[in-house]
Design a protein around this motif. Structure first.
Motif: not given
Lengths: 218, 124
Positions: A33-56
């Protein structure tokens, strides 16, 4: 240059990912979904670093996929304004010098932020810094494409991009970059790396040159 | 999608390089490549390979940060020094804002010395 952004999203895991573990399929889907894409006011997404929380996970009627709320951290290219970066010259035009980082291309050094005085050489399609020599003559320093250049980030601009029409239909496909950086090189020390490799400084001060003599070893 | 904190931490070029290299090795093992992720990791790694982080290690970065503590530099200035190690007074002037007021000539020389000690310039 790179920062970590904390984000939150609900990920729809389709049944064809059910053979994998949940965290594995979530990271695959987040990267898709995110790699190599620009998110508005965030920047250019490179790669996932880690998942901090997985909900139900939830299943909705009529949809075989599981929907999971996740919090994660993503590596994002977002230089801070005033940061010094090193890139390569992509091309020169009347607007200024276009710089690329390899993975990010929309960097412009406008004409008024080039070293002074500079002129545009039509024949070579390159900007030239007319470096004044002591005897009143000038020394032409060309900015050819492909050369490494050190610049300061002076501003950034995000632009919301609307979805384009279906392929084939020529309905006003806008070609603006979603994230642009504006740089400057009008300070001593900025510009092509080769300009500043020589030990003598342009200020004309009598520095003792012996201590930076090693820099010429290339 | 929602952003909780757009800037929760800075990453140095070296850290990004390590993560991406690991990612590249992992995906190659599984013979599965996601288009855009593969593109951006390839291009980023190629850019980072030409920078100084190629020769750095977490050890020498840690020691360097420990040793420049006394100079009262901001986090961003230290990050830039790790990403693009300054080897001349001119480069320090660029990285450190108002360096003439904040650093004495001796301190500038000390920083250059520390940079050369912990991030030795590669011969190639």
């Amino acid at each position: 240059m790179f920062v970590l952004s904390e984000m939150k999203d609900v990920i729809r895991v389709t049944p064809d990912h059910f053979h994998q573990s949940l965290s594995e399929s979530i990271s695959t889907l987040l990267n898709r979904k995110l790699a190599n894409k620009v998110v508005l006011n965030i920047g250019l997404c490179i790669a996932l670093f880690d998942i901090t929380h997985i909900g139900h996970s939830f299943i909705f009627p009529g949809d075989g996929s599981s929907h999971t709320e996740v919090k994660f951290r993503y590596i994002v290219f977002r230089p801070i304004v005033e940061e010094i970066l090193i890139g390569k010259i992509r091309s020169c035009s009347r607007d200024g010098v276009h710089v690329t980082m390899g993975f990010f291309d929309d960097i412009l050094i406008p004409v008024n932020a080039l070293q002074h005085p500079s002129r545009f050489d039509e024949a070579d399609q390159a900007w030239v810094w007319e470096y004044p020599k002591e005897d009143g003559e000038k020394h032409d320093l060309f900015m050819d494409s492909g050369e490494s250049i050190r610049f300061r980030v002076t501003s950034e601009a995000f632009e919301e991009i609307l979805p384009t029409g279906p392929p084939g239909s020529e309905c006003t496909t806008q070609n603006t970059a979603p994230y642009r950086l504006i740089g400057s090189i009008n300070e001593p020390g900025l510009g092509l790396l080769t300009w500043w490799e020589a030990p003598d400084q342009d200020e004309g001060q009598d520095d003792d040159d012996d201590d930076d003599g090693e820099e010429n070893v290339e | 999608m929602e952003t909780v904190n757009p800037n929760s931490a800075f990453l140095s070029n070296f850290e990004v390089m390590q993560i991406l290299q690991q990612l590249k090795d992992n995906t190659q093992k599984k013979h599965k490549r996601e288009g855009s992720l593969a593109t951006v990791t390839y291009e980023t790694v190629r850019y980072l390979q030409d920078t100084e982080c190629q020769h750095q290690s977490s050890d020498c970065i840690k020691k360097f940060l420990e040793s420049v503590k006394s100079f009262n530099l901001t986090k961003l200035e230290k990050l830039m020094m790790v990403n693009t190690p300054p080897r001349t007074e001119l480069e320090i002037q660029l990285i450190v804002q108002e360096s003439e007021e904040r650093l004495s000539e001796d301190e500038v020389k000390q920083i250059i010395g520390l940079v050369n000690e912990f991030f030795p310039q590669s011969s190639s």
